[in-house]
Design an enzyme around this catalytic site. Structure first.
Site, mmCIF file in Angstrom:
data_model
loop_
_atom_site.group_PDB
_atom_site.id
_atom_site.type_symbol
_atom_site.label_atom_id
_atom_site.label_comp_id
_atom_site.label_asym_id
_atom_site.label_seq_id
_atom_site.Cartn_x
_atom_site.Cartn_y
_atom_site.Cartn_z
ATOM 1 N N GLY A 58 40.551 1.258 56.645
ATOM 2 C CA GLY A 58 39.914 1.129 55.701
ATOM 3 C C GLY A 58 40.026 2.310 53.982
ATOM 4 O O GLY A 58 39.950 3.965 53.896
ATOM 5 N N LYS A 94 23.897 11.529 61.981
ATOM 6 C CA LYS A 94 24.480 11.628 60.659
ATOM 7 C C LYS A 94 22.747 10.799 60.366
ATOM 8 O O LYS A 94 22.674 10.491 58.604
ATOM 9 C CB LYS A 94 25.847 10.653 60.909
ATOM 10 C CG LYS A 94 25.908 9.742 59.615
ATOM 11 C CD LYS A 94 26.360 10.654 58.364
ATOM 12 C CE LYS A 94 26.566 10.014 57.256
ATOM 13 N NZ LYS A 94 26.510 10.455 56.118
ATOM 14 N N CYS A 114 24.084 3.873 51.668
ATOM 15 C CA CYS A 114 24.431 5.102 52.587
ATOM 16 C C CYS A 114 22.114 4.859 53.039
ATOM 17 O O CYS A 114 22.323 4.446 54.230
ATOM 18 C CB CYS A 114 24.575 6.085 52.885
ATOM 19 S SG CYS A 114 26.030 6.413 52.775
ATOM 20 N N GLU A 173 30.871 11.081 58.008
ATOM 21 C CA GLU A 173 30.974 11.811 56.664
ATOM 22 C C GLU A 173 29.881 12.117 55.874
ATOM 23 O O GLU A 173 29.308 11.482 55.878
ATOM 24 C CB GLU A 173 32.067 10.528 56.368
ATOM 25 C CG GLU A 173 32.429 11.784 54.680
ATOM 26 C CD GLU A 173 32.865 12.741 54.890
ATOM 27 O OE1 GLU A 173 34.150 13.096 55.674
ATOM 28 O OE2 GLU A 173 32.437 13.822 54.290
HETATM 29 P P1 NAD Z 1 33.921 0.786 51.324
HETATM 30 O O1 NAD Z 1 33.390 -1.166 51.506
HETATM 31 O O2 NAD Z 1 34.109 1.104 50.176
HETATM 32 O O3 NAD Z 1 35.349 0.508 51.801
HETATM 33 C C1 NAD Z 1 35.130 -0.045 53.111
HETATM 34 C C2 NAD Z 1 36.605 -0.393 53.141
HETATM 35 O O4 NAD Z 1 36.909 -0.432 55.223
HETATM 36 C C3 NAD Z 1 36.692 -1.882 52.640
HETATM 37 O O5 NAD Z 1 38.345 -1.377 52.028
HETATM 38 C C4 NAD Z 1 37.657 -3.217 53.281
HETATM 39 O O6 NAD Z 1 38.608 -3.801 52.789
HETATM 40 C C5 NAD Z 1 37.806 -2.143 54.491
HETATM 41 N N1 NAD Z 1 38.394 -3.100 55.328
HETATM 42 C C6 NAD Z 1 36.982 -3.369 56.695
HETATM 43 N N2 NAD Z 1 37.411 -4.063 57.648
HETATM 44 C C7 NAD Z 1 39.010 -3.246 57.958
HETATM 45 C C8 NAD Z 1 39.546 -3.894 59.111
HETATM 46 N N3 NAD Z 1 39.270 -4.354 59.961
HETATM 47 N N4 NAD Z 1 41.027 -3.129 58.995
HETATM 48 C C9 NAD Z 1 41.198 -2.923 57.813
HETATM 49 N N5 NAD Z 1 40.624 -2.103 56.950
HETATM 50 C C10 NAD Z 1 39.373 -3.374 57.075
HETATM 51 O O7 NAD Z 1 32.387 1.729 51.922
HETATM 52 P P2 NAD Z 1 32.746 3.375 52.424
HETATM 53 O O8 NAD Z 1 31.806 3.262 51.254
HETATM 54 O O9 NAD Z 1 34.067 3.737 51.994
HETATM 55 O O10 NAD Z 1 31.916 3.030 53.555
HETATM 56 C C11 NAD Z 1 33.164 2.934 54.906
HETATM 57 C C12 NAD Z 1 32.383 4.057 55.927
HETATM 58 O O11 NAD Z 1 31.514 5.263 55.452
HETATM 59 C C13 NAD Z 1 30.493 3.412 56.046
HETATM 60 O O12 NAD Z 1 30.060 2.835 57.513
HETATM 61 C C14 NAD Z 1 29.119 3.944 55.365
HETATM 62 O O13 NAD Z 1 28.321 4.462 56.085
HETATM 63 C C15 NAD Z 1 30.322 5.154 55.927
HETATM 64 N N6 NAD Z 1 30.138 6.187 54.345
HETATM 65 C C16 NAD Z 1 29.855 6.161 53.566
HETATM 66 C C17 NAD Z 1 29.621 6.963 52.202
HETATM 67 C C18 NAD Z 1 29.847 6.691 50.818
HETATM 68 O O14 NAD Z 1 29.161 7.655 50.459
HETATM 69 N N7 NAD Z 1 29.783 5.551 50.683
HETATM 70 C C19 NAD Z 1 29.041 8.759 52.956
HETATM 71 C C20 NAD Z 1 29.403 8.405 54.064
HETATM 72 C C21 NAD Z 1 29.900 7.310 55.182
HETATM 73 C C1 UDX Z 2 24.112 9.789 50.314
HETATM 74 C C2 UDX Z 2 24.556 11.259 51.452
HETATM 75 O O1 UDX Z 2 23.766 12.153 50.748
HETATM 76 C C3 UDX Z 2 25.362 11.930 51.587
HETATM 77 O O2 UDX Z 2 25.197 13.536 51.868
HETATM 78 C C4 UDX Z 2 25.863 11.094 52.486
HETATM 79 O O3 UDX Z 2 27.076 11.100 52.813
HETATM 80 C C5 UDX Z 2 26.017 9.260 52.150
HETATM 81 O O4 UDX Z 2 24.468 9.340 51.061
HETATM 82 P P1 UDX Z 2 24.885 9.252 48.364
HETATM 83 O O5 UDX Z 2 24.238 7.981 48.741
HETATM 84 O O6 UDX Z 2 26.400 9.003 47.923
HETATM 85 O O7 UDX Z 2 25.204 10.227 49.622
HETATM 86 O O8 UDX Z 2 24.036 10.065 46.658
HETATM 87 P P2 UDX Z 2 22.850 10.918 47.147
HETATM 88 O O9 UDX Z 2 23.231 12.183 46.148
HETATM 89 O O10 UDX Z 2 22.508 10.872 48.510
HETATM 90 O O11 UDX Z 2 21.914 9.905 46.244
HETATM 91 C C6 UDX Z 2 21.662 9.012 46.772
HETATM 92 C C7 UDX Z 2 20.692 8.354 45.939
HETATM 93 O O12 UDX Z 2 19.386 9.231 45.766
HETATM 94 C C8 UDX Z 2 20.610 8.149 44.585
HETATM 95 O O13 UDX Z 2 19.978 6.179 44.392
HETATM 96 C C9 UDX Z 2 19.883 9.656 43.935
HETATM 97 O O14 UDX Z 2 19.663 9.027 42.796
HETATM 98 C C10 UDX Z 2 18.734 9.038 44.726
HETATM 99 N N1 UDX Z 2 18.386 10.805 44.688
HETATM 100 C C11 UDX Z 2 18.842 12.042 44.695
HETATM 101 C C12 UDX Z 2 16.720 10.572 44.081
HETATM 102 O O15 UDX Z 2 16.209 9.723 43.519
HETATM 103 N N2 UDX Z 2 16.302 12.280 44.196
HETATM 104 C C13 UDX Z 2 16.858 13.481 44.535
HETATM 105 O O16 UDX Z 2 16.353 14.119 44.198
HETATM 106 C C14 UDX Z 2 18.167 13.001 45.202
#
Ligand code: NAD
Ligand code: UDX
Length: 493
Positions: free
Chosen positions: A10, A221, A277, A162
């Site tokens: 991923g 988480k 998220c 994460e």
């Molecule tokens: P994303 O959609 O940006 O990336 C996921 C990637 O996985 C895609 O590029 C997809 O093509 C690939 N993929 C899917 N199935 C696959 C497979 N079988 N083999 C290889 N590649 C594959 O998602 P993301 O935002 O990186 O989130 C990933 C996970 O982390 C989610 O569970 C999310 O909830 C969690 N997470 C996201 C954030 C964030 O800020 N985006 C923060 C903390 C946790």
């Molecule tokens: C969130 C969590 O913060 C992070 O720890 C987790 O791993 C993934 O989800 P993210 O969604 O990337 O991160 O951004 P975050 O800064 O949390 O903001 C989420 C949303 O809440 C945004 O739309 C932001 O604008 C909004 N927000 C944040 C508010 O409206 N008010 C605030 O005080 C803070």
């Protein structure tokens, strides 16, 4: 085991930045990030470092490590086989079909990744669940791995959620508040926890690495995101009380945030939280509680989402109400389409909902965002989930015809701009949906002169200097502040 090789399945918002930082901090480890998407991997490998995601500081880290000990590839099998530790960082979106539609997380990508690892691996592996999953997902991964291996390969499954936030991911990864590792409470499980901990200890102090059992880690988480989202819904609920009374939500947030037990963070009232998220993970928790026959707990957390939907709708209604209860054929400029500043990510952005509500009323929208591509905006506004989504997150069936109509509506009503001043020319109103710093620096006198009068400024992020806007002549409305007659008069020193 001495960890010399890591694979991450991923290459998205989590896999890409996380592994780039691991590679930077652990030059003794070879890190390969793999993905099914050739396009995404090509972007990670692009000569001009035109990476698939925008994240401040990311490009420098990739420049430092790519080709040294950081690799991006679609050769998933080779990378899995070579790795000692395999991170699963695939997406876990909310299901859009079948059982649990609109609430449960879709675990098909996790399962596909686990099955591939099971089929390919020829040596012992530590499999790390980095994606956000429901509690006990590690158990399912474990079962899939064990049921599908024949050659005596041994797996340990760890939970290592994460906590990075988009827009500050590199700093969050370099200096995390904590790293959480959950593992099986057996000697081999605890050994695997130590192996993963050793990787993080390259740059993170040991005392910041929390070790728990697997289920505590998985639940922590969901709990962390639920608590953060709850805080935003709480302050947004207060913003409605402020608008009805004359209290100011900024002053209330400051007053309560100075209590050391509460702290000042995450008290910024807004037009609702977005991002991939919060909504997904709170719904995941709600669904889990229902499955565990805990309906009161499920209802408690559901309210966080309901309040967010209410806030989005409430702010859109405020815009419509102020514009003399009709926005049909009026031009409204949307400043910001990303779900927060410093990212190009638009997943669940409140801007999408604001645009949708205004388009439903026949408003013409001029949209400007410094990072989001035009195709992404069009894709979001015409996406079936958005055209299907009715009030309070419930889904209705959309026919192909309805989706086609959505295309026609968007092409008729929406124009996307690369320049904010052009986007604002001739507009009746503008709405700040994303808190980009550059919006604070715009020349609002020039903008006022180019807009229709009365010129309305709706600040959904509370970032602008409202007094100076009022002095210019704008009618200013914001979240959590009651507008009175006095607000229309120029401020006198
Ligand atoms: P994303 O959609 O940006 O990336 C996921 C990637 O996985 C895609 O590029 C997809 O093509 C690939 N993929 C899917 N199935 C696959 C497979 N079988 N083999 C290889 N590649 C594959 O998602 P993301 O935002 O990186 O989130 C990933 C996970 O982390 C989610 O569970 C999310 O909830 C969690 N997470 C996201 C954030 C964030 O800020 N985006 C923060 C903390 C946790
Ligand atoms: C969130 C969590 O913060 C992070 O720890 C987790 O791993 C993934 O989800 P993210 O969604 O990337 O991160 O951004 P975050 O800064 O949390 O903001 C989420 C949303 O809440 C945004 O739309 C932001 O604008 C909004 N927000 C944040 C508010 O409206 N008010 C605030 O005080 C803070």
């Amino acid at each position: 085991m001495v960890v010399t090789n890591i694979c991450c399945v991923g290459a998205g918002y989590v896999g890409g930045p996380t592994c780039s930082v691991i590679a930077a901090k652990c030059p003794d480890i070879r890190v390969t990030v793999v993905d099914l998407s050739q396009q995404r991997i090509d972007a990670w490998n692009s000569d001009d470092f035109n990476l698939p995601i925008y994240e401040p500081g990311l490009k420098d880290v990739v420049k430092e490590c790519r080709g040294r000990n950081l690799f991006f590839s679609t050769n998933i099998d080779e990378a899995i086989n070579a790795a000692d530790i395999i991170f699963i960082s695939v997406n876990t979106p909310t299901k859009t079909y079948g059982l649990g539609k609109g609430r449960a997380p879709d675990l098909k990508y996790i399962e596909a990744a686990a099955r591939r690892i099971a089929n390919i691996a020829t040596g012992n592996k530590i499999v790390v669940e980095k994606s956000t999953v429901p509690v006990k997902a590690a158990e399912s991964i474990h079962r899939i791995l064990f049921a599908n291996t024949t050659n005596g390969v041994r797996f340990q499954v760890l939970s290592n959620p994460e906590f990075l936030a988009e827009g500050s991911a590199i700093n969050d990864l370099m200096n995390p508040d904590r790293v959480l590792i959950g593992g099986e409470q057996s000697s081999s499980g605890l050994r695997a926890v130590e192996e993963l901990s050793w990787v993080y200890e390259h740059w993170i102090p040991k005392e910041k690495i929390i070790k728990t059992n697997t289920w505590s880690s998985e639940l922590s988480k969901l709990a962390a995101n639920a608590f953060l989202a709850q805080r935003i819904s709480s302050i947004n609920a207060m913003s409605a009380v402020c608008e009805a009374t004359g209290a100011d939500v900024g002053e209330v947030a400051h007053a309560i945030g100075t209590d050391s037990r509460l702290g000042p963070k995450f008290l910024q009232a807004s037009l609702g939280f977005g991002g991939s998220c919060f909504q997904k993970d709170v719904l995941n928790l709600v669904y889990l509680c229902e499955a565990l026959n805990l309906p009161e707990v499920a209802a408690y957390w559901q309210q966080v989402i309901d309040m967010n939907d209410y806030q989005r709708r409430r702010f859109a209604n405020k815009v419509i109400g102020c514009l003399f209860n009709t926005v049909t054929d009026k031009t409204i400029t949307i400043l910001g389409f990303a779900f927060k500043k410093n990212t190009g990510d638009t997943r669940e952005s409140s801007s999408i909902y604001m645009c949708k509500y205004l388009m439903d009323e026949g408003a013409r929208l001029h949209i400007y965002d410094p990072q989001v591509a035009q195709e992404q905006i069009i894709a979001d506004l015409t996406h079936r989930d958005i055209s299907e989504k009715s009030e309070r997150g419930k889904f209705k069936m959309a026919t192909t015809l309805e989706t086609e109509t959505e295309w026609e509506k968007v092409s008729k009503l929406v124009k996307i701009y690369n320049n904010p001043y052009e986007a604002l020319e001739g507009a009746h109103a503008f709405v700040v949906c994303t808190e980009w710093d550059e919006f604070k620096e715009l020349d609002y006198l020039r903008i006022y002169n180019s807009m229709l009068k009365p010129a309305f400024a709706f600040d959904g992020r509370r970032i602008l200097d409202h007094d100076s806007l009022k002095n210019i002549g704008f009618h200013v409305e914001t979240v959590g502040h009651k507008t009175t007659l006095k607000d229309f008069l120029p401020i006198t020193p």
